[in-house]
Design a protein around this motif. Structure first.
Motif, PDB file in Angstrom:
ATOM      1  N   GLU A 191       0.828  -1.214   0.000  1.00 57.30           N
ATOM      2  CA  GLU A 191       0.000   0.000   0.000  1.00 57.30           C
ATOM      3  C   GLU A 191       0.863   1.264   0.000  1.00 57.30           C
TER       4      GLU A 191
ATOM      5  N   ARG B 142       2.052   1.717  -3.610  1.00 55.85           N
ATOM      6  CA  ARG B 142       0.962   2.227  -4.447  1.00 55.85           C
ATOM      7  C   ARG B 142       0.686   3.697  -4.169  1.00 55.85           C
TER       8      ARG B 142
ATOM      9  N   TYR C 149       6.201  -1.810  -8.579  1.00 56.43           N
ATOM     10  CA  TYR C 149       4.877  -1.188  -8.602  1.00 56.43           C
ATOM     11  C   TYR C 149       3.821  -2.192  -9.067  1.00 56.43           C
ATOM     12  N   GLN C 150       4.151  -2.966 -10.080  1.00 59.78           N
ATOM     13  CA  GLN C 150       3.234  -3.999 -10.574  1.00 59.78           C
ATOM     14  C   GLN C 150       2.973  -5.036  -9.482  1.00 59.78           C
TER      15      GLN C 150
ATOM     16  N   THR D 132       0.583  -3.809  -6.821  1.00 62.64           N
ATOM     17  CA  THR D 132      -0.837  -3.805  -7.200  1.00 62.64           C
ATOM     18  C   THR D 132      -1.436  -5.210  -7.169  1.00 62.64           C
ATOM     19  N   GLU D 133      -0.598  -6.235  -7.319  1.00 61.82           N
ATOM     20  CA  GLU D 133      -1.094  -7.616  -7.372  1.00 61.82           C
ATOM     21  C   GLU D 133      -0.650  -8.449  -6.169  1.00 61.82           C
ATOM     22  N   SER D 134      -0.126  -7.826  -5.141  1.00 64.11           N
ATOM     23  CA  SER D 134       0.474  -8.551  -4.021  1.00 64.11           C
ATOM     24  C   SER D 134      -0.524  -9.488  -3.334  1.00 64.11           C
TER      25      SER D 134
ATOM     26  N   LYS E  80      -3.239  -7.946   3.694  1.00 65.02           N
ATOM     27  CA  LYS E  80      -3.837  -6.709   3.176  1.00 65.02           C
ATOM     28  C   LYS E  80      -3.927  -5.614   4.237  1.00 65.02           C
TER      29      LYS E  80
END
Length: 169
Positions: free
Chosen positions: A72, A75, A104-105, A108-110, A114
């Motif tokens: 986070e 991002r 960065y990619q 976003t898909e980690s 959360k």
């Protein structure tokens, strides 16, 4: 059988070297343990980073974890900020830009946890501090060993052999 020779090294440069070598060995073991703990923390929060960086102790990864440790955070910071950060730690700017895109990619898909709380941030900060501290201690001990070797006349000849450094000497 109770037969042994007790070797006593009198107070000298050799005794000091032996002591420093033992302390370095213990510190090295501690460093490996703290590195494993950091790997476990990364596996919990941002496991994709281990595929992007060649080592947990890579300068770029350490800088990223110090500033933007969680997906986070990456991002929220944005690609430009992550790229600028990696360019300061990497000599090859193109490689840094490519890694920043990958990070960065991955953010976003980690698949990591959360919800990140304050305890998670403290846990990671302590792990980073431990890894950094043990690396600094090892460098200081090696510097002290190298300094003591200057007091031994034949050490310069041993150090001239390929593959022999201050610790091996």
């Amino acid at each position: 059988e109770g037969k042994y020779i007790d070797t006593v090294i009198e107070e000298s440069v050799f005794r000091n070297l032996r002591t420093l070598a033992h302390v370095r060995e213990r510190t090295q073991r501690s460093s490996i343990g703290s590195t494993h703990v950091l790997q476990a923390v990364l596996d919990d929060y941002f496991p994709e980073l281990r595929k992007i960086f060649w080592s947990v102790k890579a300068k770029g990864l350490m800088a990223l974890l110090a500033n933007y440790p969680f997906p986070e955070d990456v991002r929220n910071a944005g690609l430009a900020v992550i790229t600028a950060l990696l360019e300061t730690t990497n000599k090859r700017k193109r490689e840094a830009r490519e890694k920043a895109k990958q990070i960065y990619q991955a953010a976003t898909e980690s698949v990591g946890l959360k919800t990140i709380g304050e305890a998670d941030r403290v846990r990671l900060a302590i792990c980073l501090e431990e890894v950094t501290r043990s690396e600094t201690r090892i460098k200081d001990l090696e510097r002290a060993i190298k300094e003591l070797l200057t007091q031994i006349p034949l050490a310069e000849y041993i150090l001239s052999l390929p593959g022999i450094g201050p610790v091996s000497c």
